[in-house]
Motif scaffolding. Sequence first.
Motif, short mmCIF file in Angstrom:
data_model
loop_
_atom_site.label_atom_id
_atom_site.label_comp_id
_atom_site.label_asym_id
_atom_site.label_seq_id
_atom_site.Cartn_x
_atom_site.Cartn_y
_atom_site.Cartn_z
N PHE A 63 -0.20 -12.31 -10.29
CA PHE A 63 0.14 -13.26 -9.22
C PHE A 63 -1.05 -13.64 -8.37
O PHE A 63 -1.00 -14.60 -7.60
N LYS A 64 -2.15 -12.89 -8.49
CA LYS A 64 -3.31 -13.16 -7.64
C LYS A 64 -3.84 -14.57 -7.82
O LYS A 64 -4.45 -15.13 -6.91
N SER A 87 -10.96 -4.50 -4.61
CA SER A 87 -9.81 -4.68 -5.49
C SER A 87 -9.42 -3.42 -6.25
O SER A 87 -10.28 -2.61 -6.61
N ASN A 90 -6.67 -6.41 -10.10
CA ASN A 90 -6.19 -7.78 -10.36
C ASN A 90 -6.88 -8.83 -9.50
O ASN A 90 -7.20 -9.92 -9.98
N VAL A 189 4.84 -3.34 -3.05
CA VAL A 189 4.01 -3.51 -1.86
C VAL A 189 2.79 -2.60 -1.94
O VAL A 189 2.92 -1.39 -2.10
N ASN A 191 -1.22 -3.83 -0.66
CA ASN A 191 -1.94 -4.27 0.53
C ASN A 191 -1.04 -5.12 1.42
O ASN A 191 -1.42 -5.51 2.51
N ALA A 192 0.14 -5.45 0.91
CA ALA A 192 1.23 -6.08 1.66
C ALA A 192 1.07 -7.59 1.90
O ALA A 192 1.81 -8.18 2.68
N ASN A 194 1.50 -9.94 -0.50
CA ASN A 194 2.45 -10.74 -1.29
C ASN A 194 3.83 -10.80 -0.66
O ASN A 194 4.44 -11.85 -0.62
N ALA A 262 -2.63 -0.29 -9.31
CA ALA A 262 -2.70 -1.58 -8.60
C ALA A 262 -2.26 -1.43 -7.14
O ALA A 262 -2.74 -2.16 -6.27
N GLY A 340 2.24 -8.25 -12.49
CA GLY A 340 1.13 -8.29 -13.44
C GLY A 340 1.56 -7.95 -14.86
O GLY A 340 2.58 -7.29 -15.09
N1 F0G Z 1 1.30 -5.56 -8.13
C1 F0G Z 1 0.08 -5.70 -8.69
C2 F0G Z 1 0.01 -5.79 -10.18
C3 F0G Z 1 -1.07 -5.76 -7.89
O1 F0G Z 1 -2.26 -5.91 -8.46
C4 F0G Z 1 -0.94 -5.65 -6.48
C5 F0G Z 1 -2.12 -5.68 -5.62
C6 F0G Z 1 0.35 -5.53 -5.95
C7 F0G Z 1 1.44 -5.48 -6.80
C8 F0G Z 1 0.59 -5.44 -4.49
O2 F0G Z 1 0.47 -6.66 -3.86
O3 F0G Z 1 -1.29 -6.01 -2.26
O4 F0G Z 1 -0.02 -8.13 -1.98
O5 F0G Z 1 1.08 -5.93 -1.59
N2 F0G Z 1 -3.30 -5.63 -6.05
C9 F0G Z 1 -4.48 -5.82 -5.23
C10 F0G Z 1 -5.73 -5.92 -6.09
C11 F0G Z 1 -4.60 -4.95 -4.07
O6 F0G Z 1 -6.83 -5.58 -5.63
O7 F0G Z 1 -5.63 -6.41 -7.21
P1 F0G Z 1 0.03 -6.69 -2.32
#
Ligand code: F0G
Length: 375
Positions: A63-64, A87, A90, A189, A191-192, A194, A262, A340
């Motif tokens: 989703f990044k 990171s 992702n 959740v 880094n929160a 999304n 992640a 992901g």
């Molecule tokens: N799922 C996946 C596959 C992720 O890579 C992440 C976050 C999250 C959920 C959580 O989303 O941070 O918005 O609450 N990955 C970050 C990274 C931190 O560095 O790729 P979030």
Amino acid sequence: MSARYSGLIERYRDRLPVTPSTRIVSLCEGNTPLIKLENIARKRGRGCEIYVKFEGLNPTGSFKDRGMTMAVTQAVSEGAQAIICASTGNTSASAAAYAARAGIRCFVLIPEGKIALGKLAQAMIQGSVVIQIKGNFDDGMRIVKEMADVAPVTIVNSINPYRLQGQKTAAFEIVDALGRAPDYHCIPVGNAGNISAYWTGFSEYAGVKPATAACAWCDDQCKFERPAVTDSRPVMLGYQAAGSAPFIAGHPIELPETVATAIRIGNPQSWDLAWAAARESGGEFKSMTDEEILKIQRELAEQEGIFCEPASAIALGGALRDIESGRIKEGSVVTCTLTGHGLKDPDTAIKQSAGGVIEIPAESDAVKRAILDHL
Ligand code: F0G
């Protein structure tokens, strides 16, 4: 007009911070499928319609990309020559890809030994400068924030408000696909960022400005005044890995641990926004053990043919547990974000499928026996 899909900024241009002359940096991200579960829903759904938004089908497999197309578009429009992020994998894969596309430099800080192989491969081959630190994601985040003050680099972590603007489009797509807002939305959740972005998107589509808007940008160019598309918003349910669950603890965790690397994050940056999303929607945060996470990852792959990474599986695992307990009411429309692709982390998938390969001589008799044994 061409019917070719050309990315989420073009699709939702009127709700995003771009002008007609903005050079858009895109890899045709977004437009991911909302898949209705069949086998799992029949067995455990209690009359609920359960949908998964398979964000693993974005160009870099997570989703990044939704946030990165917006953040890099903005950075380039401001003349940035380089971007930087911390990171768990992702974000670095996505930042590297969009920087390559834009022709600018990308620096990524990753935690030593705790990044899934596929993600590392992406960051490396896409030409970013990969800096591995002897620390975790939270250490990386702290350092990245310091670097933005001393070097000409734009941060593209989700503290960059343009990231959340891009990511809110996933909520738009869900409502567009269903023709209504779901009753519940389930999401991992870390880094929160999304969960905050989804809440912004669902709110915007309902014509409501959240008490804490997930964007500094909308204070001066607020898009919440645009016509509502739907009349309701879902209850937001956020799930964390048990060893890495600051929202359950109510405070940052110093040494987060989980197989779902992640979301191995102890000090989430969007703390207030995520709490606002949970509170305003009547939702909450819950945790799952690593064992539960891996179990649901496997079930989803085995029973529906959908292979997501462990951190993503937690959304469906949490939804099913909440359906079983009655927290999610019978007959509801439930959506889960699968953040992901499973191919990001082949090691974990192979490890938990131990004994899954049958070894036999290259003879048809032996193969025949193997087939008959497994019919
Ligand atoms: N799922 C996946 C596959 C992720 O890579 C992440 C976050 C999250 C959920 C959580 O989303 O941070 O918005 O609450 N990955 C970050 C990274 C931190 O560095 O790729 P979030």
